[in-house]
Design an enzyme around this catalytic site. Sequence first.
Site, short mmCIF file in Angstrom:
data_model
loop_
_atom_site.label_atom_id
_atom_site.label_comp_id
_atom_site.label_asym_id
_atom_site.label_seq_id
_atom_site.Cartn_x
_atom_site.Cartn_y
_atom_site.Cartn_z
N GLY A 74 0.74 -1.17 -0.01
CA GLY A 74 0.01 -0.11 0.08
C GLY A 74 0.89 1.26 0.11
CG ASN A 126 1.40 3.00 -5.77
OD1 ASN A 126 1.88 3.89 -6.60
ND2 ASN A 126 2.15 1.70 -5.91
CG MET A 161 -0.99 -7.81 -6.54
SD MET A 161 -0.56 -6.92 -7.91
CE MET A 161 0.72 -7.86 -8.55
CG LEU A 204 -7.20 -11.83 -13.69
CD1 LEU A 204 -7.47 -13.04 -14.64
CD2 LEU A 204 -6.56 -10.60 -14.39
CG ASN A 214 -3.67 -1.21 -12.76
OD1 ASN A 214 -3.53 -1.61 -11.51
ND2 ASN A 214 -2.91 -2.12 -13.82
CG HIS A 253 1.61 -2.94 -15.03
ND1 HIS A 253 1.35 -3.99 -14.51
CD2 HIS A 253 2.61 -3.03 -16.21
CE1 HIS A 253 2.05 -4.85 -15.13
NE2 HIS A 253 2.98 -4.35 -16.01
C1 GAR Z 1 3.19 -1.60 -7.56
O1 GAR Z 1 4.18 -1.43 -7.93
C2 GAR Z 1 2.09 -1.66 -8.57
O2 GAR Z 1 2.77 -1.15 -9.82
C3 GAR Z 1 1.97 -3.14 -8.85
O3 GAR Z 1 2.04 -3.55 -7.54
C4 GAR Z 1 2.96 -2.70 -6.89
C5 GAR Z 1 2.00 -2.33 -5.33
O4 GAR Z 1 2.74 -1.73 -4.51
N1 GAR Z 1 0.76 -3.70 -9.52
C6 GAR Z 1 1.06 -4.45 -10.51
O5 GAR Z 1 2.14 -5.18 -10.72
C7 GAR Z 1 -0.42 -4.90 -11.21
N2 GAR Z 1 -0.03 -5.61 -12.25
P1 GAR Z 1 2.16 -1.07 -3.19
O6 GAR Z 1 1.43 -2.11 -2.34
O7 GAR Z 1 3.39 -0.54 -2.42
O8 GAR Z 1 1.37 0.32 -3.60
#
Ligand code: GAR
Length: 201
Positions: free
Chosen positions: A11, A13, A87, A89, A104, A106
């Site tokens: 989390g 982000n 993560m 779908l 989203n 990525h």
């Molecule tokens: C992030 O790097 C995001 O881009 C990736 O998961 C991470 C979550 O980080 N998402 C994917 O790979 C989706 N296909 P966080 O939990 O620290 O925000």
Amino acid sequence: MRIAVMLSGRGTNLQALIESVHGFDAEIVAVVSDHEDAPGLRHARTANILTRSFELDQFERRAARDNAIADWLDENKVELVVLAGYMALLDDSFIARFRDRIINVHPSLLPAFPGTRAVDQAVDYGVKVFGVTVHLVDEGIDSGPILLQRSIELPGYSDPTEVHQILQTIEHELLPEGVRLMVRGAVSRDPANPQRLIIEP
Ligand code: GAR
């Protein structure tokens, strides 16, 4: 605008959105996880944001789980859904209910390296330029129209963990920027090519 954030992991982000968007450009009114022990839920609770987890084993099928999530988001009058490391779908019916209102983040320059383990895929491939994409979510895997992208040259890097750490600092700027564009109503599909987005300056 009322926003929901969906996550599965740490989390960081979400935390970036809490610090830069929440209470300024929009309100994060709900945080959803597919795992009740997702560490990222803590950031929401600290910020007094409503949280709820929807574990798949409580439902017969993913479609039923995603329908329950969509119902809960509707109850909370959510207008924009932000996937921040979610993560799982999402069922097509969920995407249809929030058509062009899901974004989203990525950790690759899409359409390269969609799906899970994007950074590992990119490192294994030997790319020299990495990057981050923020895009609208459609029924495909990381295939929706691109809202924002930022690249970074990392020619000497071979450790996916190190590369991901660098990319996350980009994500923490780019995802809030994408949310602000959506909140401002600055994003529309190009009528001549709906895969392309027109972004008002
Ligand atoms: C992030 O790097 C995001 O881009 C990736 O998961 C991470 C979550 O980080 N998402 C994917 O790979 C989706 N296909 P966080 O939990 O620290 O925000």
